[in-house]
Design an enzyme around this catalytic site. Structure first.
Site, PDB file in Angstrom:
ATOM      1  N   CYS A 138      -6.721   3.851 -27.335  1.00 30.89           N
ATOM      2  CA  CYS A 138      -6.856   4.409 -26.101  1.00 30.89           C
ATOM      3  C   CYS A 138      -6.516   3.819 -24.933  1.00 30.89           C
ATOM      4  O   CYS A 138      -6.760   3.801 -23.841  1.00 30.89           O
ATOM      5  CB  CYS A 138      -8.274   4.452 -25.426  1.00 30.89           C
ATOM      6  SG  CYS A 138      -9.071   2.855 -25.918  1.00 30.89           S
ATOM      7  N   ASN A 150      -5.262  -2.788 -23.676  1.00 27.03           N
ATOM      8  CA  ASN A 150      -4.670  -3.407 -23.034  1.00 27.03           C
ATOM      9  C   ASN A 150      -5.160  -4.358 -22.777  1.00 27.03           C
ATOM     10  O   ASN A 150      -4.378  -5.749 -23.004  1.00 27.03           O
ATOM     11  CB  ASN A 150      -5.233  -2.873 -21.627  1.00 27.03           C
ATOM     12  CG  ASN A 150      -4.809  -1.672 -21.657  1.00 27.03           C
ATOM     13  OD1 ASN A 150      -3.871  -0.652 -21.885  1.00 27.03           O
ATOM     14  ND2 ASN A 150      -5.336  -0.506 -20.026  1.00 27.03           N
ATOM     15  N   ASP A 151      -6.680  -5.059 -23.205  1.00 22.97           N
ATOM     16  CA  ASP A 151      -7.393  -6.029 -23.203  1.00 22.97           C
ATOM     17  C   ASP A 151      -6.397  -7.046 -24.368  1.00 22.97           C
ATOM     18  O   ASP A 151      -6.406  -8.001 -24.966  1.00 22.97           O
ATOM     19  CB  ASP A 151      -8.795  -5.935 -23.835  1.00 22.97           C
ATOM     20  CG  ASP A 151      -9.594  -6.086 -21.975  1.00 22.97           C
ATOM     21  OD1 ASP A 151      -9.052  -7.064 -21.249  1.00 22.97           O
ATOM     22  OD2 ASP A 151     -10.693  -4.989 -21.977  1.00 22.97           O
ATOM     23  N   GLU A 195     -10.116  -4.614 -29.035  1.00 23.79           N
ATOM     24  CA  GLU A 195      -9.331  -5.331 -27.600  1.00 23.79           C
ATOM     25  C   GLU A 195     -10.033  -6.599 -28.141  1.00 23.79           C
ATOM     26  O   GLU A 195      -9.282  -7.055 -26.878  1.00 23.79           O
ATOM     27  CB  GLU A 195     -10.429  -4.910 -27.121  1.00 23.79           C
ATOM     28  CG  GLU A 195     -11.742  -4.428 -27.113  1.00 23.79           C
ATOM     29  CD  GLU A 195     -12.633  -4.530 -25.555  1.00 23.79           C
ATOM     30  OE1 GLU A 195     -11.804  -3.707 -24.000  1.00 23.79           O
ATOM     31  OE2 GLU A 195     -13.379  -3.621 -25.312  1.00 23.79           O
ATOM     32  N   ARG A 244     -17.620   5.413 -23.657  1.00 24.77           N
ATOM     33  CA  ARG A 244     -18.314   3.854 -24.357  1.00 24.77           C
ATOM     34  C   ARG A 244     -19.057   3.696 -23.034  1.00 24.77           C
ATOM     35  O   ARG A 244     -19.512   4.354 -22.015  1.00 24.77           O
ATOM     36  CB  ARG A 244     -16.840   3.534 -23.209  1.00 24.77           C
ATOM     37  CG  ARG A 244     -16.773   2.038 -23.190  1.00 24.77           C
ATOM     38  CD  ARG A 244     -15.654   1.384 -23.589  1.00 24.77           C
ATOM     39  NE  ARG A 244     -14.941   0.942 -22.083  1.00 24.77           N
ATOM     40  CZ  ARG A 244     -14.271   0.698 -20.765  1.00 24.77           C
ATOM     41  NH1 ARG A 244     -12.778   0.230 -21.759  1.00 24.77           N
ATOM     42  NH2 ARG A 244     -13.715   1.013 -20.151  1.00 24.77           N
ATOM     43  N   ARG A 253      -3.692 -10.158 -17.528  1.00 23.96           N
ATOM     44  CA  ARG A 253      -2.872  -8.480 -17.358  1.00 23.96           C
ATOM     45  C   ARG A 253      -2.505  -8.405 -15.716  1.00 23.96           C
ATOM     46  O   ARG A 253      -2.217  -7.389 -15.580  1.00 23.96           O
ATOM     47  CB  ARG A 253      -3.130  -7.661 -18.715  1.00 23.96           C
ATOM     48  CG  ARG A 253      -4.983  -6.703 -17.822  1.00 23.96           C
ATOM     49  CD  ARG A 253      -4.658  -6.041 -19.022  1.00 23.96           C
ATOM     50  NE  ARG A 253      -6.262  -5.759 -19.572  1.00 23.96           N
ATOM     51  CZ  ARG A 253      -6.998  -4.219 -18.946  1.00 23.96           C
ATOM     52  NH1 ARG A 253      -6.315  -3.798 -17.927  1.00 23.96           N
ATOM     53  NH2 ARG A 253      -8.193  -4.880 -18.523  1.00 23.96           N
ATOM     54  N   HIS A 287       0.635  -0.959  -0.265  1.00 21.42           N
ATOM     55  CA  HIS A 287      -0.005  -0.511   0.108  1.00 21.42           C
ATOM     56  C   HIS A 287       0.645   1.189   0.408  1.00 21.42           C
ATOM     57  O   HIS A 287       0.310   2.582  -0.346  1.00 21.42           O
ATOM     58  CB  HIS A 287      -1.269   0.163   1.630  1.00 21.42           C
ATOM     59  CG  HIS A 287      -2.315  -1.266   1.386  1.00 21.42           C
ATOM     60  ND1 HIS A 287      -2.437  -1.491   1.935  1.00 21.42           N
ATOM     61  CD2 HIS A 287      -2.592  -1.845   0.104  1.00 21.42           C
ATOM     62  CE1 HIS A 287      -3.482  -2.300   2.015  1.00 21.42           C
ATOM     63  NE2 HIS A 287      -3.883  -2.478   0.524  1.00 21.42           N
ATOM     64  N   ARG A 325     -14.895   6.347 -19.677  1.00 18.20           N
ATOM     65  CA  ARG A 325     -14.933   5.557 -18.944  1.00 18.20           C
ATOM     66  C   ARG A 325     -17.331   4.838 -18.402  1.00 18.20           C
ATOM     67  O   ARG A 325     -16.740   6.225 -16.911  1.00 18.20           O
ATOM     68  CB  ARG A 325     -14.084   4.602 -17.831  1.00 18.20           C
ATOM     69  CG  ARG A 325     -13.012   4.243 -19.042  1.00 18.20           C
ATOM     70  CD  ARG A 325     -12.055   4.072 -17.702  1.00 18.20           C
ATOM     71  NE  ARG A 325     -10.591   3.766 -18.144  1.00 18.20           N
ATOM     72  CZ  ARG A 325      -9.551   4.464 -18.191  1.00 18.20           C
ATOM     73  NH1 ARG A 325      -9.906   5.828 -17.847  1.00 18.20           N
ATOM     74  NH2 ARG A 325      -8.554   4.399 -19.206  1.00 18.20           N
TER      75      ARG A 325
END
Length: 837
Positions: free
Chosen positions: A767, A719-720, A696, A602, A730, A459, A566
């Site tokens: 993106c 990313n995806d 994606e 989105r 990931r 953390h 998002r």
């Protein structure tokens, strides 16, 4: 072995001298925290079954396993002390989890010499972990041989247990579920489980590997040592047990990310080989120099005892209330700044302060005449020992959250305001800092942080990254021997602490920092200007945001628009879905914040690993391959309809573009395009907003030309796309570093997407995280991408990078990258062609 009804005699699993647990050189086992039992100092190299039964748990590293005997006793067999650190080397498992074994059967072969050389001790443990149901009677002599009778296990209350189950049978519900929380059930997910259970009158428990914990106890839940993808049993007993069970299943199915960035695998401490340099692990990047300041924890003097219990309990109560109040203030500030990770960390701390296991231990100690200070410290230390004994790095790091509360409550009890004069530009060294320490140090303008212990996923590391404070962990105890005030260089990017830098090195560090600062100022001064390559190609640099507040920051930082809003921020952490009016106002606020710039919104991307309380979906074995994105709309079309209606009512509508996530075939796009046209007709609109598709999944990239025929634009979510193309999760700590969108296979899919889109005159944006990587900017330009949507703080830097590129040269060189062998080779080539200064 013999057993009569519920009585059982365990035979020796090893040969060697017998010890009581109190003589074991490990406080967790010696204190009985893991249960009652016996120890053997082995003379042989094979562990045998002490009874007939079933293997219910096997440590991944092969050093320990648990057998459930036929009478229900759960017997933990643990070879050596701290043997988890061998990571399985020197152990050969001869049985698997779930196997039925018979008394005397060989279970594990191990390398005696290696354990003796590399571990704390060879002494091995035989512990009954559910000892509350059994009484243990040792029958072994001083030395024992494999197979000789060793311990009698006598059932305490078999008959009462059976009656209790019968009485409550009609008000009990149970289920099995696989844990999807990244990193397992540590402090933050455990806090979510506890909060959920508290909403019901039923008593709820989790059961795992032969141990159980009440859902009321954060420490109990963490102490189970439940890892990601482990299967657990949930039981709820009481009038509302069915509702409680459903709510807990939903809470256990939500993947609470350990952090929003790709997690850093906890690496072993590197060897300190270079003279004058301590090598550690980067927890937050940066390069600084300055005087070292040593921060020590609170040490308590000897407790004389015989205190008034009432007085000490009152002291503890007021100290706890003071700390709760401080944490609530921290939480309020974090919420105002929308610092989600900080908020989650301290919400878990607040829950830990109310943990019954912890409070009962401290109260019990005070009632025996101990001082509140010592009772609190000992209660925390005992719980830390349990977490450390689990042998998992993530749980060891979470013990640090408990130590944070130890220090905070002790300060309140001792009446010490935590105040010290931090020298200007100091680099703070400590054994291990806590989250509240870090917030204080950041407020006092510390230049950097270095710790002897700690991990890159702790953390403290998350908070340091959020504050932009360079931080190196796992430097070893030598860092505590550096004289205070000594000038050092902290090169956090490379995980180095340079102890004796000369004047030239100091000057170099200052020069690098000044150059970086000047560069950032120059970039920021040009942030509002458009980004054009040297040969005149315009690249739009937009921002990824999740609220109107973030959109405002993006606009101030020079964003050419919003490349990805998002919308999940509207749907999560609530009991019911937002209505059309609330959605419309939220989307309008983002449009208003962006002036005259366009906003790509989105549609809701939940399901699978992102669950909503009010949208119960079945638990899935592979959530990322399940009901996600647009697939959710097929199951619950009314949700998407409502969202589209809200989007169609923003003004001016031409500045709003709609983006569909997780599209994998053309029919999905056609179906939603048709529905959008119908809704436009219902609302008497003459034009519909532009409709785009997220690329994606590999299927979408391969079908880009066909999708571009019916979509107005394409936006690549790298990313995806990376995880689906490379078949690597990931969120998997061990693979995170390899899920790299610069892999030649990914670049080929990006190239194919751009070629397909160009055939229909459509533009392509990126993106995903790759858009924010300056090393990738020339590659994306070269492959035909014309819009990059990045995190707001990086807009100026990416725009500046575009302005230094020649698009024709980018096209020519990028094509050669597609034939390279790996992501690493691509990155090396990029650094050669377009160096990052």
């Amino acid at each position: 072995m013999s057993h009569n009804n519920n009585d059982l005699t365990l035979s020796a699993p090893l040969s060697g001298p017998v010890l009581t647990l109190g003589n074991v050189p490990d406080e967790v086992f010696a204190s009985g925290a893991m249960g009652d039992g016996i120890a053997i100092d082995p003379l042989n190299d094979c562990l045998h079954a002490p009874c007939d039964g079933v293997v219910i748990h096997v440590a991944r590293t092969g050093h320990a396993l648990t057998i459930r005997a036929d009478n229900g006793a759960e017997v933990l067999l643990h070879v050596g002390i701290d043997t988890v650190e061998l990571k399985g080397e020197g152990f050969a498992l001869l049985v698997k989890e779930g196997a039925r074994v018979s008394n005397g059967q060989a279970l594990v072969r191990f390398d005696l010499d290696r354990i003796a050389r590399q571990c704390k001790s060879l002494i091995s443990l035989i512990i009954v972990t559910n000892g509350d149901q059994f009484e243990l009677q040792p029958i072994a002599s001083q030395t024992i041989k494999v197979g000789e009778p060793m311990l009698r296990v006598v059932s305490r209350h078999a008959s009462t247990a059976r009656t209790l189950v019968a009485d409550n049978a009609h008000t009990e519900a149970n289920a099995s579920i696989r844990i999807t929380h990244r990193g397992g059930l540590h402090a933050r997910p455990a806090a979510l489980i506890r909060k959920t259970a508290q909403g019901f009158s039923s008593q709820s428990h989790l059961h795992f590997a032969g141990k159980s914990a009440s859902c009321d106890s954060l420490i109990g839940l963490m102490g189970l040592g439940i890892g990601e993808q482990d299967e657990v049993q949930v039981t709820c007993r009481g009038k509302d047990c069915d509702a409680a069970l459903q709510a807990l299943i939903a809470a256990l199915s939500v993947a609470v990310s350990e952090e929003s960035h790709a997690p850093v695998a906890v690496t072993p401490r590197p060897a300190n080989t270079e003279a004058g340099v301590l090598q550690g692990v980067c927890a937050a990047p940066g390069l600084v120099c300055g005087p070292l300041f040593r921060l020590n924890g609170i040490e308590l003097p000897q407790d004389p005892g015989n205190h008034s219990a009432d007085e000490q309990l009152q002291h503890l109560d007021s100290a706890l209330e003071q700390v709760r109040s401080e944490i609530r203030n921290t939480l309020d500030h974090a919420r105002q700044r929308k610092a989600v990770e900080e908020e989650e960390i301290f919400a878990a701390h607040l829950a830990l302060l109310e943990d019954p296991t912890l409070l009962e231990a401290a109260t019990g100690s005070i009632e025996q005449g101990n001082a509140a200070t010592h009772a609190w410290r000992d209660a925390i230390q005992a719980q830390c020992a349990v977490l450390l004994a689990l042998g998992k790095p993530l749980f060891a790091e979470r013990a640090n959250d408990l130590r944070d509360l130890q220090q905070r409550v002790l300060r309140a009890l001792l009446g010490e305001a935590w105040h010290f004069e931090l020298p200007a530009g100091a680099i703070v060294a400590a054994h291990e800092l806590t989250p509240s320490d870090l917030l204080q140090l950041s407020a006092q303008n510390a230049a950097g942080i270095c710790m002897a212990e700690g991990g890159a996923t702790s953390h403290v590391a998350i908070l340091a990254r959020g504050k932009g404070l360079p931080c190196v962990v796992a430097l070893g105890s030598e860092v505590l021997d550096v004289p205070p005030g000594q000038r050092v260089v902290l090169d956090a990017v490379n995980g180095r602490l340079e102890l004796t830098p000369d004047d030239a090195r100091h000057a170099q560090v200052h020069q690098i920092r000044d150059a970086q600062k000047l560069r950032r100022q120059e970039q920021q001064a040009q942030a509002q200007a458009p980004a054009k390559t040297l040969d005149g190609v315009s690249i739009e640099v937009a921002a990824n945001v999740a609220s109107s507040a973030e959109a405002q920051i993006a606009h101030e930082n020079g964003a050419d628009g919003v490349g990805l809003l998002r919308t999940e921020f509207l749907f999560v952490d609530r009991r019911t879905a937002p209505d059309e009016q609330e959605q419309r106002q939220a989307y309008q606020a983002v449009l208003d914040a962006m002036g005259d710039k366009s906003v790509i919104i989105r549609t809701i991307d939940v399901g699978g690993d992102k669950q909503l309380d009010y949208l119960p979906l079945p638990a899935e074995a592979n959530p990322v391959l399940g009901l996600r994105g647009i697939r959710m709309a097929q199951v619950r079309p009314e949700l998407l309809d409502q969202q589209l209606r809200a989007l169609l009512q923003v003004s001016p509508l031409q500045r709003c573009r709609i983006l569909l996530p997780m599209v994998s075939e053309v029919d999905e796009l056609l179906h939603i395009r048709q529905r959008l046209d119908e809704l436009c007709a219902e609302l008497e609109l003459t034009q519909r907003p532009e409709l785009g598709v997220m690329i994606e999944v590999p299927a979408a990239a391969l079908m880009a030309e066909q999708l571009a025929e019916h979509a107005d634009f394409l936006s690549i979510g790298t990313n995806d796309l990376s995880q689906y193309t490379l078949a690597m999760d990931r969120d998997h700590a061990g693979l995170a570093a390899r899920v790299d969108a610069m892999h030649p296979a990914l670049l080929r899919l990006i190239a194919q997407t751009c070629i397909g889109a160009a055939k229909h005159g459509r533009w392509v944006g990126v993106c995903g995280a790759l858009a924010s990587d300056p090393l990738a900017t020339p590659v994306l330009i070269g492959l035909g991408v014309s819009e990059l949507s990045v995190s707001p703080p990086q807009i100026a830097e990416i725009k500046d990078r575009v302005r230094h590129m020649d698009a024709a040269q980018c096209r020519q060189l990028s094509l050669g990258l597609l034939n390279l062998s790996s992501a690493k080779a691509v990155r090396q080539a990029c650094q050669h062609h377009w160096p990052l200064s």
